[in-house]
Design an enzyme around this catalytic site. Structure first.
Site, short mmCIF file in Angstrom:
data_model
loop_
_atom_site.label_atom_id
_atom_site.label_comp_id
_atom_site.label_asym_id
_atom_site.label_seq_id
_atom_site.Cartn_x
_atom_site.Cartn_y
_atom_site.Cartn_z
N LYS A 178 -41.88 102.23 37.76
CA LYS A 178 -40.90 102.71 36.77
C LYS A 178 -39.49 102.18 37.10
O LYS A 178 -38.73 101.75 36.21
CB LYS A 178 -40.91 104.25 36.74
CG LYS A 178 -39.77 104.89 36.02
CD LYS A 178 -39.72 104.53 34.55
CE LYS A 178 -38.50 105.17 33.88
NZ LYS A 178 -38.27 104.61 32.55
N LYS A 247 -28.05 106.05 37.07
CA LYS A 247 -28.91 106.57 38.15
C LYS A 247 -30.06 105.60 38.42
O LYS A 247 -30.38 105.30 39.57
CB LYS A 247 -29.45 107.94 37.75
CG LYS A 247 -30.41 108.55 38.75
CD LYS A 247 -31.72 109.10 38.28
CE LYS A 247 -32.09 109.18 36.88
NZ LYS A 247 -33.38 109.73 36.55
P1 NAD Z 1 -31.78 115.01 29.38
O1 NAD Z 1 -30.48 115.10 30.09
O2 NAD Z 1 -31.77 114.82 27.90
O3 NAD Z 1 -32.69 116.28 29.70
C1 NAD Z 1 -32.75 116.94 30.94
C2 NAD Z 1 -33.16 118.39 30.68
O4 NAD Z 1 -33.29 119.05 31.94
C3 NAD Z 1 -32.11 119.18 29.87
O5 NAD Z 1 -32.73 119.87 28.81
C4 NAD Z 1 -31.53 120.13 30.90
O6 NAD Z 1 -31.08 121.37 30.33
C5 NAD Z 1 -32.72 120.35 31.83
N1 NAD Z 1 -32.35 120.83 33.16
C6 NAD Z 1 -31.30 120.45 33.93
N2 NAD Z 1 -31.29 121.13 35.09
C7 NAD Z 1 -32.37 121.96 35.05
C8 NAD Z 1 -32.91 122.92 35.94
N3 NAD Z 1 -32.33 123.17 37.12
N4 NAD Z 1 -34.01 123.60 35.57
C9 NAD Z 1 -34.60 123.37 34.37
N5 NAD Z 1 -34.14 122.48 33.48
C10 NAD Z 1 -33.04 121.77 33.82
O7 NAD Z 1 -32.56 113.78 30.08
P2 NAD Z 1 -33.77 112.92 29.46
O8 NAD Z 1 -33.21 111.73 28.75
O9 NAD Z 1 -34.73 113.83 28.79
O10 NAD Z 1 -34.41 112.35 30.82
C11 NAD Z 1 -35.19 113.17 31.68
C12 NAD Z 1 -35.76 112.29 32.80
O11 NAD Z 1 -36.59 111.24 32.22
C13 NAD Z 1 -34.71 111.56 33.63
O12 NAD Z 1 -35.13 111.52 34.97
C14 NAD Z 1 -34.66 110.17 33.04
O13 NAD Z 1 -34.21 109.20 33.96
C15 NAD Z 1 -36.11 109.97 32.63
N6 NAD Z 1 -36.33 109.07 31.50
C16 NAD Z 1 -35.51 109.09 30.41
C17 NAD Z 1 -35.76 108.22 29.34
C18 NAD Z 1 -34.89 108.22 28.11
O14 NAD Z 1 -35.02 107.26 27.30
N7 NAD Z 1 -34.05 109.21 27.87
C19 NAD Z 1 -36.86 107.34 29.39
C20 NAD Z 1 -37.70 107.38 30.50
C21 NAD Z 1 -37.43 108.24 31.55
#
Ligand code: NAD
Length: 306
Positions: A178, A247
């Site tokens: 990834k 990140k």
């Molecule tokens: P985001 O910021 O939209 O969502 C993160 C969620 O986690 C939020 O709803 C937040 O309220 C919640 N959160 C934060 N702290 C928390 C806690 N202590 N307990 C419970 N919930 C908590 O991020 P995202 O874009 O959904 O990405 C999530 C993960 O997936 C990241 O690691 C990112 O790198 C990875 N990712 C993102 C994408 C993308 O296109 N956005 C693609 C692949 C992978």
């Protein structure tokens, strides 16, 4: 049909953000009994209205579920949610499987594996690629590392959120794949935006240039989705937030440092994302970095079609 539904394992989902919410929704749609938790109760409420149960903490959720998925923003949050005081490990039932879908360093995966295994469970690292559009369609690419038997037991749930699922090998190998994927994809965004800035500064129409490039060898998933799909339309709503892209390129640079692998262009892309962070654009989609060139050059890479 009834039998199929009754045989599905109970699934928990922690972190209902841009990626987590559509993934959790697909599990629900495919008939998995679902319990959710997010630090922001508004996010859980959305899925509660669609039939999910809401847990009070990761510990509470772990006590109710066979498979526990996490999609969280930062490695330190993942550590807290898995191993912290009210974390998953504290409530884990023996035989349960934690599926870490967040992008985190392989070293954290190995550390969390030990925490989970001490409680009699397994942890799979499952990096996801394809962004929000594929999370919504249930067609993500998923790269999984960890115990093979646990992978097989979790595969029905993984198939509810992805259509290209790869078993990569031992713990951490899913996350390595990834991180490599994102290192390449994120360099591509920087190159695509920089090229557009060059052409537009030289007097070309942003629309015509983007159309031509998308028919040539400059085209890519990122060009289609981020340059044509977002930048030209001035849509900076994430998608993927800049701080998450930053990140990811940091994780790639750390892995390169650890292994003595020179990452010439990934390092440059990381500096570009750093510049965007300093400008205060952390929560915008990461194609927002185009504004660096726009400000320097006094141009706008914007569609003329309103
Ligand atoms: P985001 O910021 O939209 O969502 C993160 C969620 O986690 C939020 O709803 C937040 O309220 C919640 N959160 C934060 N702290 C928390 C806690 N202590 N307990 C419970 N919930 C908590 O991020 P995202 O874009 O959904 O990405 C999530 C993960 O997936 C990241 O690691 C990112 O790198 C990875 N990712 C993102 C994408 C993308 O296109 N956005 C693609 C692949 C992978």
């Amino acid at each position: 049909m009834m039998l199929e539904k009754a045989s599905k394992p109970s699934v928990g989902f922690i972190g209902l953000g841009n990626m987590g919410l559509p993934m959790a929704r697909n599990l629900l749609k495919k008939g998995f009994p679902l319990t959710v938790y997010d630090i922001s109760s508004d996010r859980s409420a959305v899925l509660a209205r669609e039939g999910a149960r809401v847990a009070q903490s990761p510990t509470d959720l772990a006590g109710r579920c066979d498979i526990i998925c996490c999609s969280l923003p930062e490695p330190k949050v993942s550590r807290e949610v898995i191993a912290g005081e009210s974390g998953i490990a504290a409530g884990l039932r023996p035989g349960s499987i934690v599926v870490e879908l967040s992008t985190v360093p392989p070293s954290l995966i190995r550390e969390m594996c030990q925490v989970v295994e001490r409680r009699g469970g397994w942890l799979l690292d499952a990096g996801v690629a394809g962004g929000v559009p594929n999370a919504e369609k249930g067609t993500l690419t998923i790269m999984v590392g960890g115990d093979r038997l646990a992978y097989e037991r979790a595969s029905a749930a993984l198939q509810a959120i992805g259509s290209n699922i790869f078993y990569m090998g031992p713990s951490g190998h899913g996350m390595i794949a990834k991180i490599v994927n994102n290192a390449i994809a994120h360099v591509n965004v920087v190159a695509a935006v920089e090229g557009m800035a060059l052409g537009v500064k030289a007097g070309l129409s942003p629309d015509l240039l983007a159309e031509v490039l998308s028919k040539g060898s400059a085209n890519s998933y990122q060009f289609e989705n981020r340059v044509k799909g977002r930048l030209l339309k001035r849509n900076f709503k994430p998608g993927m937030k800049l701080h998450l892209a930053y990140k990811d390129s940091r994780l790639a640079c750390e892995l390169g440092n650890e292994l003595g692998v020179p990452l010439f262009v990934t390092g440059v892309a990381h500096s570009v994302y750093q510049e965007g962070m300093s400008a205060g654009w952390a929560d915008e989609d990461y194609v927002t970095i185009a504004k660096i060139w726009e400000k320097l050059l006094g141009i706008s890479i914007e569609s003329g079609d309103k």
